[in-house]
Structure formats: structure tokens, C-alpha cells
Design an enzyme around this catalytic site. Structure first.
Site, short mmCIF file in Angstrom:
data_model
loop_
_atom_site.label_atom_id
_atom_site.label_comp_id
_atom_site.label_asym_id
_atom_site.label_seq_id
_atom_site.Cartn_x
_atom_site.Cartn_y
_atom_site.Cartn_z
N ASP A 54 0.82 -1.22 0.00
CA ASP A 54 0.00 0.00 0.00
C ASP A 54 0.85 1.26 0.00
O ASP A 54 2.02 1.25 0.39
CB ASP A 54 -0.88 0.05 1.25
CG ASP A 54 -2.02 -0.95 1.22
OD1 ASP A 54 -2.03 -1.82 0.33
OD2 ASP A 54 -2.89 -0.86 2.11
N ASP A 55 0.20 2.36 -0.40
CA ASP A 55 0.65 3.75 -0.18
C ASP A 55 1.68 4.25 -1.16
O ASP A 55 2.06 5.42 -1.12
CB ASP A 55 1.18 3.96 1.25
CG ASP A 55 0.11 3.84 2.31
OD1 ASP A 55 -1.05 3.59 1.94
OD2 ASP A 55 0.43 3.98 3.49
N HIS A 105 -5.97 2.92 -4.21
CA HIS A 105 -5.87 3.19 -2.76
C HIS A 105 -6.21 4.66 -2.46
O HIS A 105 -5.72 5.21 -1.48
CB HIS A 105 -4.48 2.83 -2.26
CG HIS A 105 -4.38 2.64 -0.78
ND1 HIS A 105 -5.32 1.95 -0.03
CD2 HIS A 105 -3.42 3.04 0.12
CE1 HIS A 105 -4.95 1.92 1.23
NE2 HIS A 105 -3.81 2.59 1.36
N HIS A 198 3.67 -2.19 3.19
CA HIS A 198 3.74 -0.84 2.61
C HIS A 198 5.12 -0.66 1.98
O HIS A 198 6.14 -0.71 2.68
CB HIS A 198 3.52 0.23 3.69
CG HIS A 198 2.18 0.14 4.35
ND1 HIS A 198 1.90 -0.80 5.33
CD2 HIS A 198 1.04 0.87 4.19
CE1 HIS A 198 0.65 -0.65 5.74
NE2 HIS A 198 0.10 0.35 5.05
#
Length: 242
Positions: A54-55, A105, A198
Site C-alpha cells: 500500500d501507499d 488506494h 507498505h
């Protein structure tokens, strides 16, 4: 990653580098050639695990992609729109080239359940657009920031054609910036798991060699989220593991 508050940023007028038609043709050919082999993976029978990040993309994403490539490992990247727009390395193109899956996301990592209908639509739709302009891919998966979802988020994801992908193994890598700790939590996963990490954290990427080696030794196959289920997940529906 903390939510970014304030006025929603304007979407860039165009990608920083125009899409090369020859590049796109070569990518599609490579994907078609790879698909027969990938489609034979039956995660009902094989031991499969879905690594998700993620991110990003961030400063450590290129190094992560190199590691995954060396292991022929596929992953799913839930990208933040404004991070993609600022990425000079065009990592999302490399993700697609390497056979990874992309997921939405949001544009600026805000908690979607706190937004108006218009704000929620902006967060998802504009991220869809910037990824499609950069890669030619229209995403079919999303992950709500913080895992925060409700009926409004579910309804908007259905309209946008996005399945909600959560997780069942949380490495807590955002909190514990220690590669050994992150790796230990990840490798505790069972077959059918979706592991949350992440790629914006150096320590997470430092943990990846141990994670890849351990799962490979145990006979696991690294698959995308869609491969884990064997078919495209249904828009609006929540998924946490196979």
C-alpha cells in the site's frame, strides 16, 4: 501513511511521459504470452499467498520490484494517485510490465467513510483516471485507506467497478520499522492469505528477501489477488482471504 487534508489537488493534465504505442503493444504481447502459464495456477489446490503493498509508489519501490522480478514473484500494489502523479520513475508502468496487479488506494489517502459522496467519488475516480493514462490499465480492485469502509464506500466501489480488498495478515510494518519483525509476521501466513505491507518503508523492503525465500522453500506460489481467487473479485464486495 497519514491522511492528507485540505483542498483536493488538481489532476495533472497529462502523464509526465506520453504513452508509447509500441511499448503498450509489447506489454500486451508479453501479458498474453504469460497468461496461459499464470492461469494454470489453481489456488484451490496449490499453496498460494498474495503479497500486497500500500501507499506507494515511493522511494523504495524500484528496489522492491527488482527483488520480486528476481524471484518471479507477482504481487498487488494498492497505489495512491498523487504518489503516482509525483513518481518520476514511472514505477506503475514497471509493475504492469512485470505482471503485477494494480489496485486503487484513493487519491490522497483520506478516510473514505468521512467524505461526502462527491469527495469519495473524486478519491476513487481520479485515481482510476491517472493510472489509466499512465499505464492503459483500468483497475478493478481497491483498498480503502485504514481498511475503513461502509455502505457508501461499497456503493461507490460498485459503481466504479472495484472490489474491496482487505487482508487477514497485517505485518504492522508502518508501526514497527524492523525488517526481522515484519518478516516474522508475514511468514506466519497460511495458504490463501492476503498479506498487508507498505512499499514506502525501507524496513519493509529490507524484509522482502527473507519473506520470498521462506515462502519459496515452503512451496508457496506468489500470486496477485485476482489469481488468488481464480476470477475477478466482484465489485463492491469485501475480501480478506481466500
Amino acid at each position: 501513511m497519514q491522511p492528507i487534508v485540505g483542498t483536493a489537488p488538481a489532476l495533472p493534465a497529462r502523464p509526465s511521459v506520453p504513452i508509447d504505442p509500441l511499448h503498450m503493444a509489447r506489454r500486451l504481447t508479453a501479458m498474453q504470452a504469460d497468461w496461459p502459464q499464470r492461469s494454470r495456477i489453481d489456488c484451490k489446490k496449490a499453496k498460494c499467498v498474495a503479497l500486497t503493498f500500500d501507499d506507494g509508489p515511493g522511494d523504495h519501490t524500484t528496489r522492491l520490484l527488482d527483488m520480486l522480478r528476481r524471484h518471479a514473484a507477482k504481487a498487488t500494489f494498492f497505489v495512491v494517485g498523487q504518489m503516482v502523479a509525483a513518481d518520476k520513475h514511472h514505477n506503475v508502468r514497471h509493475m504492469v510490465d512485470d505482471g503485477h496487479e494494480l489496485g486503487n488506494h484513493s487519491w490522497s489517502h483520506e478516510q473514505l467513510t468521512t467524505l461526502s459522496d462527491a469527495g469519495l467519488r473524486y478519491q476513487l475516480h481520479h485515481t482510476q483516471d491517472v493510472i489509466e493514462r499512465e499505464t492503459g490499465v483500468r483497475m478493478t480492485l481497491m483498498r480503502p485507506p485504514y481498511g475503513s469502509t461502509d455502505a457508501s464506500v461499497a456503493a461507490e466501489t460498485r459503481r466504479e467497478g472495484l472490489a474491496q480488498i482487505l487482508w487477514n495478515v497485517d505485518t504492522l510494518d508502518w508501526r514497527d520499522r524492523n525488517a526481522a519483525t515484519v518478516a516474522k509476521r508475514a511468514i506466519s501466513a497460511k495458504s490463501g492469505s492476503i498479506i498487508l505491507m507498505h512499499d514506502i518503508h525501507r524496513t519493509t523492503v529490507d524484509a522482502i528477501p527473507r519473506i520470498l525465500d521462506t515462502f519459496s522453500h515452503r512451496g508457496f506460489t506468489f500470486v496477485t489477488v485476482s489469481e488468488l481467487y481464480g476470477k475477478p473479485p466482484a465489485p463492491g464486495r469485501k475480501y480478506t482471504e481466500r
